[in-house]
Scaffold this motif. Structure first.
Motif, PDB file in Angstrom:
ATOM      1  N   VAL A   1       7.057  -6.369 -20.918  1.00  0.00           N
ATOM      2  CA  VAL A   1       6.024  -6.400 -21.955  1.00  0.00           C
ATOM      3  C   VAL A   1       6.619  -6.285 -23.350  1.00  0.00           C
ATOM      4  CG1 VAL A   1       4.055  -5.161 -22.910  1.00  0.00           C
ATOM      5  CG2 VAL A   1       4.185  -5.597 -20.446  1.00  0.00           C
ATOM      6  N   ARG A   2       7.489  -5.322 -23.555  1.00  0.00           N
ATOM      7  CA  ARG A   2       8.020  -5.097 -24.909  1.00  0.00           C
ATOM      8  C   ARG A   2       8.917  -6.248 -25.361  1.00  0.00           C
ATOM      9  NH1 ARG A   2      10.294   0.902 -24.729  1.00  0.00           N
ATOM     10  NH2 ARG A   2      10.513   0.390 -22.529  1.00  0.00           N
ATOM     11  N   MET A   3       9.630  -6.863 -24.426  1.00  0.00           N
ATOM     12  CA  MET A   3      10.452  -8.007 -24.800  1.00  0.00           C
ATOM     13  C   MET A   3       9.572  -9.174 -25.243  1.00  0.00           C
ATOM     14  SD  MET A   3      13.633  -9.095 -25.051  1.00  0.00           S
ATOM     15  CE  MET A   3      14.683  -8.245 -23.861  1.00  0.00           C
ATOM     16  N   ALA A   4       8.474  -9.405 -24.520  1.00  0.00           N
ATOM     17  CA  ALA A   4       7.553 -10.480 -24.901  1.00  0.00           C
ATOM     18  C   ALA A   4       6.946 -10.207 -26.277  1.00  0.00           C
ATOM     19  CB  ALA A   4       6.459 -10.630 -23.848  1.00  0.00           C
ATOM     20  N   ALA A   5       6.575  -8.950 -26.529  1.00  0.00           N
ATOM     21  CA  ALA A   5       5.971  -8.592 -27.814  1.00  0.00           C
ATOM     22  C   ALA A   5       6.961  -8.728 -28.957  1.00  0.00           C
ATOM     23  CB  ALA A   5       5.437  -7.163 -27.751  1.00  0.00           C
ATOM     24  N   ARG A   6       8.213  -8.515 -28.667  1.00  0.00           N
ATOM     25  CA  ARG A   6       9.242  -8.626 -29.719  1.00  0.00           C
ATOM     26  C   ARG A   6       9.265 -10.009 -30.336  1.00  0.00           C
ATOM     27  NH1 ARG A   6      15.497  -6.569 -29.075  1.00  0.00           N
ATOM     28  NH2 ARG A   6      16.216  -7.149 -31.165  1.00  0.00           N
ATOM     29  N   PHE A   7       8.935 -11.030 -29.533  1.00  0.00           N
ATOM     30  CA  PHE A   7       8.956 -12.409 -30.019  1.00  0.00           C
ATOM     31  C   PHE A   7       7.553 -12.998 -30.149  1.00  0.00           C
ATOM     32  CE2 PHE A   7      13.087 -11.689 -28.055  1.00  0.00           C
ATOM     33  CZ  PHE A   7      13.952 -12.157 -29.029  1.00  0.00           C
ATOM     34  N   GLY A   8       6.538 -12.153 -30.013  1.00  0.00           N
ATOM     35  CA  GLY A   8       5.166 -12.637 -30.137  1.00  0.00           C
ATOM     36  C   GLY A   8       4.786 -13.641 -29.070  1.00  0.00           C
ATOM     37  N   ALA A   9       5.322 -13.494 -27.863  1.00  0.00           N
ATOM     38  CA  ALA A   9       5.055 -14.441 -26.785  1.00  0.00           C
ATOM     39  C   ALA A   9       3.646 -14.252 -26.225  1.00  0.00           C
ATOM     40  CB  ALA A   9       6.078 -14.267 -25.669  1.00  0.00           C
ATOM     41  N   LYS A  10       3.087 -15.336 -25.734  1.00  0.00           N
ATOM     42  CA  LYS A  10       1.820 -15.274 -25.008  1.00  0.00           C
ATOM     43  C   LYS A  10       2.133 -15.019 -23.536  1.00  0.00           C
ATOM     44  CE  LYS A  10      -0.491 -18.540 -28.122  1.00  0.00           C
ATOM     45  NZ  LYS A  10       0.673 -18.727 -29.027  1.00  0.00           N
ATOM     46  N   ILE A  11       1.467 -14.039 -22.942  1.00  0.00           N
ATOM     47  CA  ILE A  11       1.662 -13.711 -21.535  1.00  0.00           C
ATOM     48  C   ILE A  11       0.518 -14.310 -20.725  1.00  0.00           C
ATOM     49  CG2 ILE A  11       1.883 -11.870 -19.835  1.00  0.00           C
ATOM     50  CD1 ILE A  11       2.942 -10.066 -22.024  1.00  0.00           C
ATOM     51  N   ILE A  12       0.853 -15.113 -19.727  1.00  0.00           N
ATOM     52  CA  ILE A  12      -0.159 -15.743 -18.882  1.00  0.00           C
ATOM     53  C   ILE A  12      -0.016 -15.200 -17.456  1.00  0.00           C
ATOM     54  CG2 ILE A  12      -1.050 -17.892 -17.925  1.00  0.00           C
ATOM     55  CD1 ILE A  12      -0.198 -19.324 -20.389  1.00  0.00           C
TER      56      ILE A  12
END
Length: 632
Positions: free
Chosen positions: A481-492
């Motif tokens: 989760v935190r890695m995705a948030a670091r780059f503003g990724a969309k999680i599907i």
């Protein structure tokens, strides 16, 4: 004897792994792509070509300068205009090389030359001589000390490549040895026939005839492989084998061994098995999978050395392989071959893919998938990961999106990367962009705005036991989760069901561990597997490697549901808080479970869930037509 020098093409350093293509519908649903980033190979020469050779497109005229440097003739040529030559074309042009004029060895490239990026590593194909190659290797290394140099050797050339590597252990070399012959006694093949009652003369003539009849439309082979030439080559191979064998201990180079089980002249598979343990950084490719079906590695038009290198994760531009920046997207022929090899899976399962729009509406197809990355797909792993096979082709066909899967490291190397590894089983997965799961690779994929496919349950879900279908085995910690948030990724979040529609698990891990013989095999297999969660405990701890046995069923359908994208843009600082990031982690897990429950319930209302109904529909409406399903 000719020697070839080429530069492998490479993608620009800033190329996003998200690879867009033009799609053309075809009756067999194969992808028709145009890759604007890939260019043909470039070649260089070692001598001034003759006047006859300069008229041919495959010979690059050398521009002599005061410092005697070679120049690469850059020719811009788009992927759509590039046409690979046939084996016949290569041998027709090789006639220019076999003339006897007392000159130096000629450098010949059997492909159209073109542009390449400045940081492309050098590749040399070696049927030539050690000192000549060694001179070029040292020269190239002094100019570009941080780049690897590829040496490709076939049979005798494999001996020469090993000799060069042994004499230059301080140079970063990557060896590709096709049908290697260092331990082969070439005279043994001849003498075995003599013992059976055939004369030496007739045996050599028979070997020569066999080589010539490999391709009836190549009369030039009769000149290259005359009786005298073959006798000379056998004696030369014997000498080169002895030389290479005496120096194997000094070889430090990274090595890929390509072996054919149908080589009539050399025991290629046996030699590959012998050589690999003797070399410190070696992997083998015993079965060339979808890339080659010929008796000899290079004796078929379908063989593509670059595809082999990419499929084996053997391409790198620096001292170490970077699975993200060194990745070269698959070309049109590579994608078509890869998808054709697994096309049966889509045919028999007729996958149904559903996505969710921003307003929450569920629609058939992938229109709900964001058009820009980074995007992280988080889902449940079916038995043996079967759901991945139709998934990646469908994303390419419908949305021109290349999914970069985070895969278990055992698909790439053994423990410590030093052990022998038969890489042939996973070449398609690697060719299509999969990377070993790790925090550093995850970071690189997110930073390059890729579309990433992640299964938190990993091996434990893919190798689940009886009664555990569609049960999530996720770790307690919020790993992604935190890695995705670091780059503003969309999680599907997404779910996929259907494994129980194609097979029934009958002999699982628990059953196998009760049998001492199978238990010892499982423990032996697991020794060489990279341990991913050494600090974990319980169900998500490192799963021992085994093969669950299942009974096939009359195939049902695969169903996929992609939930509404979860935005993390602007949550970088907020999700540094472990409690809040864990809340989002649990939300993603809950959405995956909801997708699985939704699909399990909805498929009961699909009138075409069974294979017979689908076949009747396609027979009536055309076998390329999309089979209907339930209303979302």
């Amino acid at each position: 004897m000719a020697t070839i020098g080429v530069c492998i093409f490479s993608a620009p350093a800033d190329l996003s792994p998200v690879f867009r293509r033009h799609v053309v519908s075809a009756s067999r649903k194969l992808v028709k792509l145009r890759n604007p980033f890939l260019k043909p190979l470039a070649v260089w020469t070692e001598e001034q070509p003759s006047s006859a050779a300069t008229t041919r497109r495959n010979f690059v005229e050398k521009k002599t300068s005061s410092d005697d440097e070679e120049r690469v003739d850059d020719v811009e040529e788009s992927d759509s205009n590039y046409k690979r030559k046939s084996l016949k074309d290569y041998f027709d042009e090789a006639k220019e090389l076999i003339r006897s004029d007392g000159g130096q060895p000629r450098w010949f490239c059997p492909i159209e030359h073109g542009s390449h990026t400045p940081d492309s590593p050098l590749l040399l194909y070696l049927p030539g001589l050690v000192k000549l190659i060694e001179k070029k290797v040292k020269s190239e290394n002094s100019r570009f000390p941080k780049r690897p140099i590829y040496l490709v050797g076939d049979s005798l050339g494999a001996c020469l490549a090993l000799a060069v590597a042994a004499r230059n252990p301080h140079i970063d070399l990557a060896l590709i040895l096709a049908n290697p012959g260092p331990s082969a006694d070439p005279w043994k093949t001849v003498m075995d026939s003599v013992v059976k009652g055939l004369s030496l003369q007739s045996t050599v003539e028979e070997l020569s005839r066999n080589l010539v009849t490999l391709s009836s439309y190549l009369p030039v082979l009769a000149d290259i492989f005359s009786k005298e030439t073959l006798l000379w080559k056998l004696e030369l191979l014997k000498s080169a084998s002895a030389y290479a064998n005496a120096r194997l201990h000094a070889v430090k180079a990274q090595t890929l061994i390509l072996c054919s089980g149908k080589d009539r002249l050399l025991p290629s598979q046996e030699e590959g098995q012998r050589l690999c343990p003797a070399l410190p950084n070696c992997q083998t490719l015993f079965i060339l999978d979808f890339m080659c079906s010929s008796a000899h590695v290079w004796q078929e038009d379908g063989v593509d050395l670059v595809t082999i290198i990419k499929g084996a994760s053997f391409y790198r531009r620096g001292n170490n392989l970077d699975y993200v920046s060194d990745f070269i997207p698959p070309t049109t022929p590579e994608s078509n071959k890869a998808f054709e090899n697994i096309r049966w899976m889509s045919v028999v399962t007729s996958p149904v893919m559903l996505s969710t729009l921003e307003d929450g509406k569920i629609v058939r197809g992938l229109s709900g998938i964001p058009s820009e990355g980074p995007v992280l797909f988080v889902g449940y792993h079916n038995l043996l990961g079967f759901e991945v096979m139709p998934l990646i082709p469908q994303f390419l066909l419908e949305r021109n999106i290349l999914l970069r899967g985070m895969a278990h490291p055992m698909m790439f190397y053994k423990q410590g990367e030093g052990g022998s590894l038969d890489t042939g089983g996973y070449d398609i997965i690697r060719l299509m962009g999969a990377v070993p799961v790790s925090a550093s690779n995850f970071y690189r994929l997110m930073s390059s705005k890729s579309y990433v496919l992640l299964y938190p349950g990993g091996v434990r879900e893919a190798l689940h036991r009886k009664g555990e279908e569609y049960k999530l085995f996720w770790p307690e910690r919020s790993e992604f989760v935190r890695m995705a948030a670091r780059f503003g990724a969309k999680i599907i979040p997404f779910g996929a069901v259907g494994e129980d529609d194609i097979a029934e698990l009958v002999f699982d891990y628990n059953d196998q561990m009760k049998i001492p013989y199978l238990k010892s095999i499982i423990e032996e297999w697991s020794k060489g597997v990279i341990k991913l969660r050494a600090d974990a405990s319980g169900e998500v701890a490192n799963q021992q490697v085994h093969w669950p046995f299942s009974v096939p069923k009359v195939p049902g359908r695969f169903y996929y549901h992609f939930g509404k994208p979860i935005e993390t843009e602007g949550m970088k600082h907020e999700l540094r808080d472990r409690e809040k990031s864990h809340e989002l982690y649990l939300q993603v897990k809950s959405e995956v479970e909801k997708s699985l429950a939704y699909l399990k319930e909805k498929r009961e209302h699909d009138p075409y869930r069974e294979l017979l109904q689908r076949l009747v529909y396609q027979a009536t409406n055309g076998f390329t037509s999309e089979v209907p399903t339930f209303e979302p």
